[in-house]
Design a protein around this motif. Structure first.
Motif, mmCIF file in Angstrom:
data_model
loop_
_atom_site.group_PDB
_atom_site.id
_atom_site.type_symbol
_atom_site.label_atom_id
_atom_site.label_comp_id
_atom_site.label_asym_id
_atom_site.label_seq_id
_atom_site.Cartn_x
_atom_site.Cartn_y
_atom_site.Cartn_z
ATOM 1 N N GLN A 1 4.867 5.149 -10.438
ATOM 2 C CA GLN A 1 5.498 4.370 -11.492
ATOM 3 C C GLN A 1 5.930 3.000 -10.972
ATOM 4 O OE1 GLN A 1 5.349 5.690 -14.593
ATOM 5 N NE2 GLN A 1 5.793 3.533 -15.061
ATOM 6 N N ILE A 2 6.539 2.990 -9.776
ATOM 7 C CA ILE A 2 6.980 1.718 -9.198
ATOM 8 C C ILE A 2 5.786 0.791 -8.975
ATOM 9 C CG2 ILE A 2 7.957 0.621 -7.131
ATOM 10 C CD1 ILE A 2 9.800 2.996 -6.829
ATOM 11 N N VAL A 3 4.702 1.361 -8.421
ATOM 12 C CA VAL A 3 3.511 0.552 -8.150
ATOM 13 C C VAL A 3 2.975 -0.031 -9.451
ATOM 14 C CG1 VAL A 3 1.122 0.644 -7.361
ATOM 15 C CG2 VAL A 3 2.907 1.769 -6.027
ATOM 16 N N GLU A 4 2.899 0.816 -10.464
ATOM 17 C CA GLU A 4 2.363 0.331 -11.738
ATOM 18 C C GLU A 4 3.253 -0.764 -12.327
ATOM 19 O OE1 GLU A 4 1.257 3.278 -14.602
ATOM 20 O OE2 GLU A 4 1.225 1.820 -16.248
ATOM 21 N N ASN A 5 4.571 -0.496 -12.355
ATOM 22 C CA ASN A 5 5.481 -1.494 -12.921
ATOM 23 C C ASN A 5 5.372 -2.828 -12.193
ATOM 24 O OD1 ASN A 5 6.363 0.349 -14.722
ATOM 25 N ND2 ASN A 5 8.305 0.804 -13.671
ATOM 26 N N GLY B 1 1.389 -9.244 -13.298
ATOM 27 C CA GLY B 1 0.234 -9.652 -14.092
ATOM 28 C C GLY B 1 -1.092 -9.290 -13.463
ATOM 29 N N LEU B 2 -1.082 -8.239 -12.635
ATOM 30 C CA LEU B 2 -2.312 -7.898 -11.921
ATOM 31 C C LEU B 2 -2.844 -6.541 -12.357
ATOM 32 C CD1 LEU B 2 -4.057 -9.124 -9.650
ATOM 33 C CD2 LEU B 2 -2.688 -7.849 -8.004
ATOM 34 N N TRP B 3 -2.024 -5.802 -13.083
ATOM 35 C CA TRP B 3 -2.350 -4.400 -13.387
ATOM 36 C C TRP B 3 -3.722 -4.236 -14.034
ATOM 37 C CZ3 TRP B 3 -1.438 0.287 -12.032
ATOM 38 C CH2 TRP B 3 -1.755 1.360 -12.869
ATOM 39 N N ASN B 4 -3.970 -5.039 -15.082
ATOM 40 C CA ASN B 4 -5.234 -4.861 -15.800
ATOM 41 C C ASN B 4 -6.450 -5.127 -14.926
ATOM 42 O OD1 ASN B 4 -4.184 -4.017 -18.215
ATOM 43 N ND2 ASN B 4 -3.764 -6.118 -18.896
ATOM 44 N N GLU B 5 -6.274 -6.030 -13.953
ATOM 45 C CA GLU B 5 -7.425 -6.352 -13.110
ATOM 46 C C GLU B 5 -7.696 -5.294 -12.051
ATOM 47 O OE1 GLU B 5 -7.089 -10.714 -11.931
ATOM 48 O OE2 GLU B 5 -5.565 -10.459 -13.488
ATOM 49 N N VAL B 6 -6.662 -4.559 -11.630
ATOM 50 C CA VAL B 6 -6.866 -3.661 -10.484
ATOM 51 C C VAL B 6 -6.623 -2.186 -10.798
ATOM 52 C CG1 VAL B 6 -6.246 -5.475 -8.868
ATOM 53 C CG2 VAL B 6 -4.491 -3.890 -9.647
ATOM 54 N N LYS B 7 -6.261 -1.858 -12.047
ATOM 55 C CA LYS B 7 -5.824 -0.477 -12.287
ATOM 56 C C LYS B 7 -6.914 0.545 -11.997
ATOM 57 C CE LYS B 7 -6.646 -0.254 -17.291
ATOM 58 N NZ LYS B 7 -6.513 -1.576 -17.930
ATOM 59 N N GLN C 1 -2.468 -13.298 -3.933
ATOM 60 C CA GLN C 1 -1.122 -13.856 -3.998
ATOM 61 C C GLN C 1 -0.283 -13.091 -5.020
ATOM 62 O OE1 GLN C 1 0.763 -15.054 -2.026
ATOM 63 N NE2 GLN C 1 0.630 -17.274 -1.989
ATOM 64 N N ARG C 2 -0.907 -12.718 -6.149
ATOM 65 C CA ARG C 2 -0.147 -11.932 -7.123
ATOM 66 C C ARG C 2 0.161 -10.538 -6.581
ATOM 67 N NH1 ARG C 2 -3.494 -12.014 -12.164
ATOM 68 N NH2 ARG C 2 -5.046 -13.142 -10.942
ATOM 69 N N LEU C 3 -0.756 -10.027 -5.734
ATOM 70 C CA LEU C 3 -0.477 -8.737 -5.076
ATOM 71 C C LEU C 3 0.741 -8.880 -4.166
ATOM 72 C CD1 LEU C 3 -1.304 -5.808 -4.435
ATOM 73 C CD2 LEU C 3 -2.783 -6.715 -2.641
ATOM 74 N N CYS C 4 0.824 -10.019 -3.480
ATOM 75 C CA CYS C 4 1.975 -10.238 -2.600
ATOM 76 C C CYS C 4 3.264 -10.345 -3.408
ATOM 77 C CB CYS C 4 1.770 -11.489 -1.746
ATOM 78 S SG CYS C 4 0.451 -11.282 -0.543
ATOM 79 N N ILE C 5 3.159 -10.932 -4.602
ATOM 80 C CA ILE C 5 4.347 -11.003 -5.458
ATOM 81 C C ILE C 5 4.716 -9.606 -5.947
ATOM 82 C CG2 ILE C 5 5.236 -11.892 -7.648
ATOM 83 C CD1 ILE C 5 3.555 -14.433 -7.150
ATOM 84 N N GLU D 1 2.197 -19.690 -12.034
ATOM 85 C CA GLU D 1 3.290 -20.424 -12.686
ATOM 86 C C GLU D 1 3.788 -19.675 -13.921
ATOM 87 O OE1 GLU D 1 2.038 -24.429 -13.437
ATOM 88 O OE2 GLU D 1 1.884 -24.915 -11.301
ATOM 89 N N GLU D 2 2.831 -19.140 -14.659
ATOM 90 C CA GLU D 2 3.174 -18.346 -15.835
ATOM 91 C C GLU D 2 4.035 -17.152 -15.413
ATOM 92 O OE1 GLU D 2 0.339 -15.888 -18.762
ATOM 93 O OE2 GLU D 2 -0.447 -17.837 -18.100
ATOM 94 N N LEU D 3 3.601 -16.532 -14.326
ATOM 95 C CA LEU D 3 4.321 -15.382 -13.797
ATOM 96 C C LEU D 3 5.752 -15.760 -13.427
ATOM 97 C CD1 LEU D 3 4.351 -12.520 -12.724
ATOM 98 C CD2 LEU D 3 3.197 -13.328 -10.673
ATOM 99 N N ILE D 4 5.912 -16.927 -12.811
ATOM 100 C CA ILE D 4 7.258 -17.357 -12.419
ATOM 101 C C ILE D 4 8.142 -17.491 -13.663
ATOM 102 C CG2 ILE D 4 8.582 -19.266 -11.412
ATOM 103 C CD1 ILE D 4 6.197 -19.666 -9.476
#
Ligand SMILES: Nc1ncnc2c1ncn2[C@@H]1O[C@H](COP(=O)(O)OP(=O)(O)OP(=O)(O)O)[C@@H](O)[C@H]1O
Ligand SMILES: [Mg+2]
Lengths: 458, 261
Positions: free
Chosen positions: B132-136, B142-148, B164-168, B197-200
């Motif tokens: 659950q934590i990983v998914e959240n 903003g990476l879930w849909n690309e890597v799920k 970079q989004r994975l690092c975030i 930037e959108e993510l921020i």
């Protein structure tokens, strides 16, 4: 005139040519010719090369040809006609005569040799003279040719560079050719061995008990599996059980924990360990570790413990390999980008968590490559196992028992009075080839892994 | 000290008072005071070598990893001095996360990258909660849909922007209170940059965010407050709109109009 003297004379002539050619080229510059292509010293080198190289090459060739020419002349003489017709006897007399001609105090067995000796002296000195004259001629001709080519626009530098390049190429080819020659001789002798003993029997047979008598239809005692097992057991299992953890831990300590000061004295000590001659390790294994292990084994109730245990040789070999594993691991860990370490620390991981979970996994391919190289070194190692491992070809996993290795058996087969054509001698070549192929494969795989890994991080 | 810097506010998440940093003999930060609150994204701008990264790294004690670095002054997180001996660095870094200039995923699977922090801090008692934590975290980054569908693939196999989004995602997986970003987009193309930037924007309010950037437009787009650093000092700190339209200091104006740097 001796050959050495001729070499020195030619070298001297080369020096003189160098001086003159250089001076001649130097005059162009003084006389203010607009575009002198090369520095005077390049002209000097160019001319000296022409004076020395052809003459020396000729002398080298001549020194192999001249004795044959001398023999030929002796055989033409009327005295030689009286020699016995048996080829073997003739050859014996001739070689005695030649030896006598070089050293008059020698004791001889054939009187004919005494008569032939002066002929040999005469023939040899004649061809030596011819050789020397021709060499000097070549030296002068080469020097003169080069000297006439010295002009302001002559590209001596390019020529010298090209010759240097050729020389270097030749030097590197010699190493490669030597390797090829060794491999060829290994293959040749191995094929002869396999004519006597089937490769299947050799590679999969469980009985190692070599003897010269090969009886058809019976196991020949050339089954090398116990040797392979002993090699793997000592070099790849016991030694690595020691070397991998200790080498890895020392690398982690040195790269991650040690202060600059500690590293400054610890690294050289590890490197010294790598430079200790293996025969010293052999002593240590045979005289210190093996007896200690045996009494330990007896004290815990293992009665059949051998004083030449696999464990003793393996442990000491492991210690020998530690610096090797440690320096390979050190390099791999150092190649992991610092940002990865920072990333882990910034997540709140401790230093040891970072090492365990990020650094070592990231460095793993490099470490594995290093370990494979270490294994290939361990299984080829000879001195420790010759001194500390036994000769009994046991197929056992008991570390206190005695096992034997490929290298030990090669030494065993080739030392002592054995006929060069006997199956036992040839078996040594087959073992050597097997070892060569295995270590070669290990090295290729290891270097491939290490290379891939290096690419991944830059 | 400049009077426009240190206005103590009750809701400030982190505050620094007269912070100095030395690398050996050399002083890289010469007395900086600043307050960071939950509501505003703070941008650090300034010419190269002025000490932005150095100052940022004092906020989660990453300078501890540099043997020659020495920090003076007070930095508090929720009023607690982070350099006091009672402060546990491991806890601190769980509360103050960091994203680096170059994406630095671990050579592990995408899942294990995100699960790394929760595991070492013992945040998930069982597999289901960890999932659950990983998914959240991946959703929030903003990476879930690309890597799920490929959580077990290596994190290093992703594109630079995804890395970079994975690092975030990895940073927010431990549920930090502050996220420090050191030029998070400088290795990315414009599209990946826009995503970050959108993510921020989306993360604002949930976390206190500090971002170092060389890109003025980026600072203007993502931040509400901007601090201008120069030669180890903080020249000016204020609302981003003021800094960019109406700076008080000459040096700030010069830098923003591109006269140097
Ligand atoms: N590990 C270090 N050891 C010694 N000096 C350092 C170290 N890191 C940074 N410095 C010095 O501290 C000063 C500030 O560096 P810092 O990296 O904080 O600048 P920066 O503003 O982040 O620059 P950039 O925009 O180029 O990233 C520089 O003069 C730098 O040389
Ligand atoms: Mg920086």
């Amino acid at each position: 005139m001796t050959t050495t003297a001729i070499f020195f004379l030619i070298a001297g002539l080369g020096l003189i040519t160098w001086v003159f050619a250089r001076a001649r080229a130097g005059r162009f510059i003084q006389s203010g010719v607009a575009s002198v292509h090369s520095l005077p010293s390049y002209h000097g080198w160019y001319a000296a090369m022409w004076a020395v190289v052809p003459a020396v090459l000729f002398l080298l060739v001549w020194s192999t040809v001249a004795p044959a020419l001398g023999s030929y002349q002796v055989l033409e003489s009327p005295l030689a006609a009286q020699l016995p017709t048996d080829a073997f006897e003739r050859a014996a007399i001739l070689s005695e005569a030649r030896a006598l001609s070089r050293n008059p105090d020698l004791k001889v067995f054939n009187d004919a040799a005494v008569q032939l000796a002066p002929l040999y002296s005469a023939a040899d000195s004649r061809y030596a003279m011819i050789g020397a004259l021709a060499a000097f001629l070549l030296c002068f001709a080469g020097g003169a040719f080069a000297f006439t080519r010295i002009r302001p626009d002559f590209r001596a530098r390019t020529q010298v560079e090209r010759t240097v390049m050729l020389g270097l190429l030749l030097a590197s080819l010699i190493a490669i050719l030597a390797t090829l020659g060794i491999v060829a001789s290994l293959i040749f002798e191995t094929v002869r061995f396999f004519n006597l003993v089937s490769p299947f029997e050799f590679l999969f047979g469980l009985q190692w008990n070599p003897s010269d008598k090969i009886v058809d239809g019976q196991a020949t005692g050339f089954g090398a599996v116990p040797l392979f097992w002993g090699t793997v057991f000592i070099g790849a299992i016991i030694a690595m059980l020691v070397a991998i953890p200790l080498g890895l831990m020392s690398a982690v300590y040195l790269t991650q924990y040690a202060s600059a000061n500690v590293r400054k004295w610890m690294k050289p000590i590890l490197e010294i360990l790598a430079g200790v001659p293996t025969v010293v390790y052999g002593y240590f294994a045979a005289l210190t570790v093996a007896p200690a292990l045996r009494s330990f084994a007896v004290s815990i109730g293992i009665t059949d413990a051998s004083s030449e245990s696999a464990l003793a040789a393996g442990l000491v070999m492991g210690v020998m390999i530690i610096p090797f594993v440690s320096s390979m691991a050190d390099d791999s860990i150092a190649a992991v980008p610092g940002s990865m370490r920072d990333g882990s620390l910034a997540m709140g991981a401790t230093k040891s968590e970072t090492i365990k979970q990020v650094l070592i996994p990231a460095a793993l391919p490099g470490v594995v490559g290093g370990v494979l190289l270490a294994v290939s070194r361990a299984i080829g190692e000879t001195m420790i196992v010759v001194m500390a491992a036994g000769l009994a070809a046991n197929l056992t996993a008991n570390p206190f028992a005695s096992v034997t290795t490929v290298t030990t058996q090669i030494v065993q087969l080739l030392t002592g009075d054995t006929d060069f054509n006997s199956p036992m001698t040839l078996a040594a070549f087959a073992l050597g080839l097997t070892l060569f192929v295995v270590t070669l494969l290990l090295n290729i795989v290891a270097l491939q892994i290490v290379k891939k890994y290096r690419e991944a991080y830059d | 000290m400049l009077d426009n810097t240190a206005t103590t506010s009750t809701k400030s998440k982190m505050s620094a008072r007269d912070v100095k940093v030395f690398y050996g003999e050399k002083q890289a930060i010469k007395g900086v005071s600043i307050d960071i609150d939950m509501d505003n994204v703070v941008a650090f701008i300034g010419p190269s070598g002025c000490g932005k990264s150095t100052f940022l790294r004092t906020l989660n004690r990453m300078n501890d990893t540099i043997p020659i670095a020495r920090v003076e002054g007070d930095i508090t997180l929720d009023g607690e001095n982070i350099y006091s001996s009672s402060m546990d660095v491991v806890q601190l870094r769980a509360r103050v996360g960091m994203v680096f200039q170059k994406p630095n995923p671990f050579p592990k699977s995408i899942y294990d990258n995100v699960a790394y922090g929760p595991r070492i801090h013992g945040l998930a008692p069982n597999k289901a909660e960890l999932d659950q934590i990983v998914e959240n975290s991946l959703v929030r980054a903003g990476l879930w849909n690309e890597v799920k569908d490929r959580l077990q693939d290596s994190g290093t196999a992703l594109s630079g922007g995804q890395q970079q989004r994975l690092c975030i995602a990895r940073a927010i997986a431990v549920d930090p209170e502050v996220i420090l970003m050191d030029e998070p987009c400088s290795a990315l193309d414009p599209i990946a940059t826009a995503k970050i930037e959108e993510l921020i924007h989306e993360l604002r309010g949930r976390y206190a965010i500090v971002i170092v950037t060389h890109n003025m437009q980026q600072a203007a787009r993502v931040s509400q407050k901007t601090a201008f650093f120069h030669l180890g000092t903080m020249v000016e700190y204020g609302d981003t709109s003021d800094i960019f339209t109406n700076p008080r200091e000459e040096r700030t104006r010069d830098y923003i109009t591109g006269r140097y740097g």
